[in-house]
Scaffold this active site. Structure first.
Site, PDB file in Angstrom:
ATOM      1  N   GLU A  12     -40.888  26.460 -12.550  1.00 33.01           N
ATOM      2  CA  GLU A  12     -40.628  26.659 -13.973  1.00 33.01           C
ATOM      3  C   GLU A  12     -41.870  26.281 -14.771  1.00 33.01           C
ATOM      4  O   GLU A  12     -42.917  25.952 -14.217  1.00 33.01           O
ATOM      5  CB  GLU A  12     -39.436  25.809 -14.424  1.00 33.01           C
ATOM      6  CG  GLU A  12     -39.611  24.314 -14.192  1.00 33.01           C
ATOM      7  CD  GLU A  12     -38.343  23.509 -14.470  1.00 33.01           C
ATOM      8  OE1 GLU A  12     -37.280  24.112 -14.696  1.00 33.01           O
ATOM      9  OE2 GLU A  12     -38.432  22.263 -14.452  1.00 33.01           O
ATOM     10  N   ASP A  53     -42.866  18.077 -21.959  1.00 33.94           N
ATOM     11  CA  ASP A  53     -43.291  19.470 -22.133  1.00 33.94           C
ATOM     12  C   ASP A  53     -44.211  19.657 -23.339  1.00 33.94           C
ATOM     13  O   ASP A  53     -43.916  20.425 -24.256  1.00 33.94           O
ATOM     14  CB  ASP A  53     -42.081  20.401 -22.295  1.00 33.94           C
ATOM     15  CG  ASP A  53     -41.139  20.377 -21.112  1.00 33.94           C
ATOM     16  OD1 ASP A  53     -41.627  20.185 -19.985  1.00 33.94           O
ATOM     17  OD2 ASP A  53     -39.929  20.556 -21.308  1.00 33.94           O
TER      18      ASP A  53
END
Length: 325
Positions: free
Chosen positions: A204, A36
């Site tokens: 997401e 991420d």
């Protein structure tokens, strides 16, 4: 023009299918264990900063997007002041410059849990040792809520700040923020849905990026993690999707005109060659390379473990009205 844009995008997509996606751009130094990622460049000296999940938000710097990337330490070495499980293992950082202050948004949660919150920290320089944790933004979730309060991303729409977030349940939401964006705006009517797949709720990692007349909602879809223990069926792994809207607050649709809140979504980047499960993405307008899509991915020649995820990036072209790697 909208119809022409769709036709052009379709032609480019067919070319992508025929010839494959470009491999990730060059990366030197520490390019592994980068889950991420969030990229930002400090304009005063041109230093690139990369923030990533784990290690209480690991911070790496480099003189260029290509590296060499060097580990500098943890952004929040004491963890988060938010009183929730996971406050020592912070996820999914998002860094933005607002005025002369840098804002670092992060997630506090544990894997598979909906008991989650989004926190924020500030710094005047981005450097390790300068971040002040402000705790919760006021965005929190628990069992029974339609969203999970993780994976934050800040976008500015004129004088308004919006935070897009969410994972599974009813996927991706958005909420207005105060100015400066330390907390949810006073009097806000609450979070509203901007992307939802009713068949397979596995969206997401939202990131909103403005290019030309449109706001592009990039997000990750599929299984993110644990590939070394349990790989999903082919196509079930992470991939990067997009919808667009003329408004930052929604009305997002895919290249076929299907609403992102009704299972719409167009693939931007998926597994190819040695690249498996790309996701956790962001977009940055780089002074050297132009708009780039950055993300983490598994290099199948190295390994499938979460700690082996690598930093990847590709230039993207918006000339068709849709982002093409």
């Amino acid at each position: 023009m909208a119809r022409l844009s769709t036709v052009i995008w379709g032609a480019l997509s067919l070319l992508g299918s025929a010839f494959g996606y470009a491999n990730p751009g060059a990366c030197s130094g520490t390019c592994t264990n980068t889950h991420d990622p969030s990229i930002i460049r400090r304009s005063s000296d041109g230093t690139y900063f990369r923030f990533s999940t784990g290690g209480k938000i690991a911070v790496h710097t480099a003189p260029a997007l290509t590296g060499p990337w060097t580990y500098k330490g943890a952004a929040l070495p004491s963890g988060s002041s938010i009183d929730l499980d996971g406050n020592q293992d912070l996820w999914a950082p998002d860094v933005a410059l607002v005025g002369s202050t840098y804002y670092l948004y992060y997630s506090v949660s544990t894997f598979g849990s909906q008991d989650s919150a989004i926190g924020v920290a500030t710094s005047s320089s981005l450097d390790v040792g300068t971040w002040t944790d402000l705790g919760s933004t006021g965005i929190r979730s628990s069992s029974g809520k339609p969203y999970n309060a993780i994976d934050p991303n800040l976008v500015q729409d004129g004088s308004t700040y919006l935070l897009t977030f969410g994972s599974f349940w009813r996927d991706i939401y958005q909420v207005p923020m105060a100015s400066p964006p330390k907390a949810v705006a006073s009097g806000s009517s609450g979070a509203y849905n901007v992307a939802y797949d009713s068949v397979k709720t596995d969206e997401e990692g939202a990131f909103v990026y403005k290019n030309g007349a449109y706001y592009y909602l990039f997000y990750s879809k599929g299984q993110c993690c644990g590939y070394d223990a349990s790989k999903p069926a082919a196509g079930g792994e992470y991939k990067i999707m997009v919808c667009r809207s003329s408004s930052a607050t929604g009305g997002y649709v895919d290249a076929a005109g299907k609403a992102c809140t009704s299972s719409g979504g167009t693939v931007v980047l998926e597994s190819h060659g040695n690249v498996y499960g790309p996701g956790g993405q962001g977009v940055y307008n780089d002074p050297t390379h132009g708009p780039v899509l950055y993300y983490h991915y598994v290099d199948t020649t190295i390994g499938y473990a979460d700690g082996q995820k690598r930093f990847g990036w590709n230039t993207i072209n918006f000339s068709s009205g849709w982002p093409v790697v």
